[in-house]
Design an enzyme around this catalytic site. Structure first.
Site, PDB file in Angstrom:
ATOM      1  CG  ASP A  12      58.148 -30.631  90.645  1.00 27.84           C
ATOM      2  OD1 ASP A  12      58.519 -30.685  89.449  1.00 27.84           O
ATOM      3  OD2 ASP A  12      58.720 -29.930  91.498  1.00 27.84           O
ATOM      4  CG  HIS A  29      58.602 -35.069  80.949  1.00 30.21           C
ATOM      5  ND1 HIS A  29      58.301 -34.520  82.177  1.00 30.21           N
ATOM      6  CD2 HIS A  29      59.532 -34.255  80.401  1.00 30.21           C
ATOM      7  CE1 HIS A  29      59.023 -33.419  82.356  1.00 30.21           C
ATOM      8  NE2 HIS A  29      59.792 -33.234  81.286  1.00 30.21           N
ATOM      9  CG  LEU A 123      38.158 -39.022  88.392  1.00 31.43           C
ATOM     10  CD1 LEU A 123      38.222 -38.485  89.821  1.00 31.43           C
ATOM     11  CD2 LEU A 123      39.422 -39.825  88.091  1.00 31.43           C
TER      12      LEU A 123
HETATM   13  C1  IPE Z   1      55.201 -27.107  88.551  1.00 27.45           C
HETATM   14  O1  IPE Z   1      56.438 -27.726  88.435  1.00 27.45           O
HETATM   15  C2  IPE Z   1      54.447 -27.241  87.271  1.00 27.45           C
HETATM   16  C3  IPE Z   1      53.958 -28.572  86.949  1.00 27.45           C
HETATM   17  C4  IPE Z   1      54.057 -29.629  87.726  1.00 27.45           C
HETATM   18  C5  IPE Z   1      53.320 -28.703  85.681  1.00 27.45           C
HETATM   19  P1  IPE Z   1      57.743 -26.906  88.022  1.00 27.45           P
HETATM   20  O2  IPE Z   1      58.864 -27.871  88.047  1.00 27.45           O
HETATM   21  O3  IPE Z   1      57.508 -26.183  86.763  1.00 27.45           O
HETATM   22  O4  IPE Z   1      57.827 -25.852  89.202  1.00 27.45           O
HETATM   23  P2  IPE Z   1      59.056 -25.038  89.791  1.00 27.45           P
HETATM   24  O5  IPE Z   1      59.753 -24.384  88.629  1.00 27.45           O
HETATM   25  O6  IPE Z   1      59.932 -26.016  90.477  1.00 27.45           O
HETATM   26  O7  IPE Z   1      58.440 -24.075  90.745  1.00 27.45           O
HETATM   27  C1  IPE Z   2      57.082 -32.067  86.465  1.00 28.87           C
HETATM   28  O1  IPE Z   2      58.357 -32.600  86.491  1.00 28.87           O
HETATM   29  C2  IPE Z   2      56.455 -32.134  85.098  1.00 28.87           C
HETATM   30  C3  IPE Z   2      56.358 -30.845  84.398  1.00 28.87           C
HETATM   31  C4  IPE Z   2      56.568 -29.686  84.901  1.00 28.87           C
HETATM   32  C5  IPE Z   2      56.001 -30.929  82.997  1.00 28.87           C
HETATM   33  P1  IPE Z   2      59.624 -31.694  86.180  1.00 28.87           P
HETATM   34  O2  IPE Z   2      59.899 -31.758  84.718  1.00 28.87           O
HETATM   35  O3  IPE Z   2      59.451 -30.340  86.721  1.00 28.87           O
HETATM   36  O4  IPE Z   2      60.742 -32.487  86.965  1.00 28.87           O
HETATM   37  P2  IPE Z   2      61.868 -31.868  87.891  1.00 28.87           P
HETATM   38  O5  IPE Z   2      61.178 -31.009  88.899  1.00 28.87           O
HETATM   39  O6  IPE Z   2      62.776 -31.088  87.002  1.00 28.87           O
HETATM   40  O7  IPE Z   2      62.517 -33.051  88.501  1.00 28.87           O
HETATM   41 MG    MG Z   3      59.877 -29.478  88.505  1.00 29.14          MG
END
Ligand code: IPE
Ligand code: IPE
Ligand code: MG
Length: 224
Positions: A12, A29, A123
């Site tokens: 995240d 990303h 892995l």
């Molecule tokens: C969790 O992250 C999902 C992934 C890392 C793929 P999100 O950014 O979607 O989660 P929330 O919305 O903060 O809970």
């Molecule tokens: C996690 O990073 C990746 C996915 C959920 C695809 P985020 O896109 O949720 O990044 P933040 O949490 O908004 O910074």
């Molecule tokens: Mg996120």
């Protein structure tokens, strides 16, 4: 010292990382995918057997279409580009989640990568894509044939993770201390680690430090 077979990571913080550099979320990303590559090779080098990465949740469809489309394209190009590295590093690629919701093209790339790396036995890198733990459990329930005789072991065989050992350690980057519908069943006894580091800033060194902490935890599994 605890044996470590299976690490799961909620990757995240890509969007916030990009924002901090005055860039679009998609830039984060892209950088995030590079970290996946780096950490996968490192995990393989240190002899880990299972690395399971949360890449796209069943809830992530709520994001703007351009971001979802970008993530789908990124996944497709990542897998195509990564095939050589998977083979070179003896990494088997796998997925959990309901991939039937993806485009035919992406499903094909996923299936091809699974097939071409199927004899790698170092892995196993599993990407959780269109994955939600609640969805997985409902799909598993629908597969039950003999409800009176179902037990924990036989139920686990119906989950997407049926061929994996239990999760030993769950790491979430990005500072939030929540599970966001990831591996609810499988983390029943996992050790949980939360770090403020945003995923694009996560390093091999930080992973090694977390692993060191894990090794010295007293894992009692309800015993004494
Ligand atoms: C969790 O992250 C999902 C992934 C890392 C793929 P999100 O950014 O979607 O989660 P929330 O919305 O903060 O809970
Ligand atoms: C996690 O990073 C990746 C996915 C959920 C695809 P985020 O896109 O949720 O990044 P933040 O949490 O908004 O910074
Ligand atoms: Mg996120």
């Amino acid at each position: 010292m605890n044996v470590l077979n299976h690490i799961a990571i909620i990757m995240d913080g890509n969007g916030r990382w990009a924002k901090l550099q005055n860039q679009k979320r998609t830039f984060g990303h892209k950088k995030g995918a590079e970290i996946v590559r780096k950490l996968t090779i490192h995990s393989s080098n240190i002899g880990l057997k299972y690395l399971t990465l949360y890449a796209f949740s069943t809830e992530n469809w709520k994001r703007p279409k351009y971001e979802v489309d970008f993530l789908m394209k990124l996944l497709d190009s990542y897998l195509k580009k990564e095939l050589v590295a998977y083979l070179e590093n003896n990494v088997r690629f796998n997925v959990i989640g309901d991939i039937s919701k993806f485009s035919q093209k992406l499903q094909k790339t996923i299936e091809k990568t699974i097939e071409k790396t199927s004899s790698c036995n170092g892995l196993t890198q599993t990407l959780a894509i269109n994955y939600g733990s609640k969805d997985e459990i409902i799909r598993a329930i629908k597969k039950i044939k003999d409800i009176d005789n179902i037990d924990e072991k036989s139920f686990e065989k119906l989950l997407d993770t049926s061929d994996m050992p239990p999760v030993d350690m769950l790491i979430r980057t990005g500072g939030e201390q929540r599970i966001s519908n990831f591996l609810l069943w499988q983390i029943a006894y996992a050790e949980l680690f939360f770090t403020k580091t945003l995923w694009p800033d996560f390093t091999e060194n930080e992973l090694d430090n977390i692993i060191e902490k894990f090794k010295n935890i007293s894992r009692r599994f309800g015993g004494i």
